[in-house]
Design a protein around this motif. Sequence first.
Motif, short mmCIF file in Angstrom:
data_model
loop_
_atom_site.label_atom_id
_atom_site.label_comp_id
_atom_site.label_asym_id
_atom_site.label_seq_id
_atom_site.Cartn_x
_atom_site.Cartn_y
_atom_site.Cartn_z
N ILE A 138 0.84 -1.20 0.00
CA ILE A 138 0.00 0.00 0.00
C ILE A 138 0.87 1.25 0.00
N SER A 173 2.43 1.89 -3.39
CA SER A 173 1.52 2.03 -4.53
C SER A 173 1.37 3.50 -4.90
N ASP A 200 -0.13 6.94 -4.90
CA ASP A 200 -0.88 7.65 -3.86
C ASP A 200 -0.68 7.06 -2.47
N GLY A 201 0.25 6.11 -2.31
CA GLY A 201 0.51 5.54 -1.00
C GLY A 201 1.70 6.20 -0.32
N PHE A 214 -7.91 -3.07 1.39
CA PHE A 214 -7.32 -2.19 0.38
C PHE A 214 -7.71 -2.64 -1.02
N THR A 219 -9.81 -0.44 -3.83
CA THR A 219 -9.25 -0.08 -5.13
C THR A 219 -10.02 -0.70 -6.28
N THR A 238 -0.71 5.43 4.66
CA THR A 238 -1.89 6.09 4.09
C THR A 238 -1.95 5.84 2.59
N HIS A 239 -3.14 6.01 2.06
CA HIS A 239 -3.34 5.96 0.62
C HIS A 239 -4.33 7.07 0.26
#
Length: 462
Positions: free
Chosen positions: A37, A40, A42-43, A263, A267, A309-310
């Motif tokens: 996460i 990734s 935006d993580g 998660f 997504t 965080t994402h």
Amino acid sequence: MKPNRPNIVWLTIDSIRADHTSVHGYSRATTQNLSRIANSDDGSAFDNCISEGIWSLPVGTSILTGTYPVYHNTVAEGDMIPEDITTLPELLSEAGYQTYGVSGNPWFSDATDMNRGFGTFEYISKDNLLSAGVGPFLKFVLNLRRHSAGYTLDTGAHCTDFLANAMVKQWIREQDGDEPFFIYAHTEGAHTPYYPPTGHHNRFTDELDMSAKKARTFAKDVGANLHEHMATGLDFSDDESQALIAAYDGLIHYLDSQIGEIFDLLTNSDVGDTILIITSDHGDLLGEMGVLSHKLSTHDGLVRVPLVTHGLDCEKTDSLVQHIDITKELARRAGCDDEQFQGTTPGNREKAIIHRSSDYFEKTKHILSKYGSALETDQFHPSDTHGIRTKTHKLISSNDRTELYELPDEAKDISEHKPDVKARLSNELDSRLREFSRDQNVNSDAELDDDMKDRLSDLGYL
């Protein structure tokens, strides 16, 4: 179409210390999903998230109110969130969010008013497992070895995280309206007693001299009788100490697998822009300073926690951060900022503030005294204790004394060697406490029912 405001999913996984997560540098692969996460698009992973306190009630209140313990003063058994403090779910509800809360921790329940502001709130206990729904309940029962302690009547060994996470996933699947949603889950996590599902535990037992089954049983006994073990000096062999750590790491590995499923659902679902927050309220000590669980101390094993965080889009992830910073930022993103929030913009913090109450110290000391404790409690501050932490130093202060440590060493007080650092941090701590404190107006009428008291006993509080 939903307003241009993000959905928010906040997962607080109890009792996980950052230095036992691979996403924050641990040698064992305990949190592959958290790493996935964080890496990734935006993580992100904040390497220096410092909790506001050392146990669930004060930290949970800080998360939901965006204020320090010296402001909300919900720091002792029987305390509830003061009525004159607005909670984040209240603000989000007023702003048009659908709000959902789920908990497997008695401190985060209607008994402490933690359910305030949630349109729907579920507390999962051994008496209401069916609240998760018939499908998740049957799946849990049929897969007890995979998701819990196996087929045993020892309720203290069972973990409700699977059910809580199933309820979170079900809520996500049901969101098809025009309103943004806020989901907050506070699960049992890696709390004592450490008794992970076998498949996850066995990943970390290869180097032990004892069998995996014996190691798991030993770790559960230690967690279930932690005060007695602390009182008698943690007289463990090296293999027994490693067995305890293997069980703790096994729990974290299992919890990470559950986080990965949430998660993936987010997504792959058409729910719109969503901010995902994954953290812990505090860590656990695994023998440091003669302590188990989250008692007595303000050691980094208790206050440095994971934060992944994402969708938060924060670049300065190497700076210090606290939960209340995230609370304030989420409120801002939702368009409902409030003057009471005491955090700062994530990425802009240089010092963190920590609290541990005298009530929590005295309660633990009283329980230890029943066993004729050999633990040197004089090493801990008996009165209300506050800390200020930078990336390199931690100052701990109370009415009794003030100590300065150069991290990561928290055994040697270096006050005499760095009096200028001690004076500077002492002055800043005093200034921050004056700024963030207020006349206390705490409600101390929390009523825990028998089921909650039984669960708290299982968790090592009573």
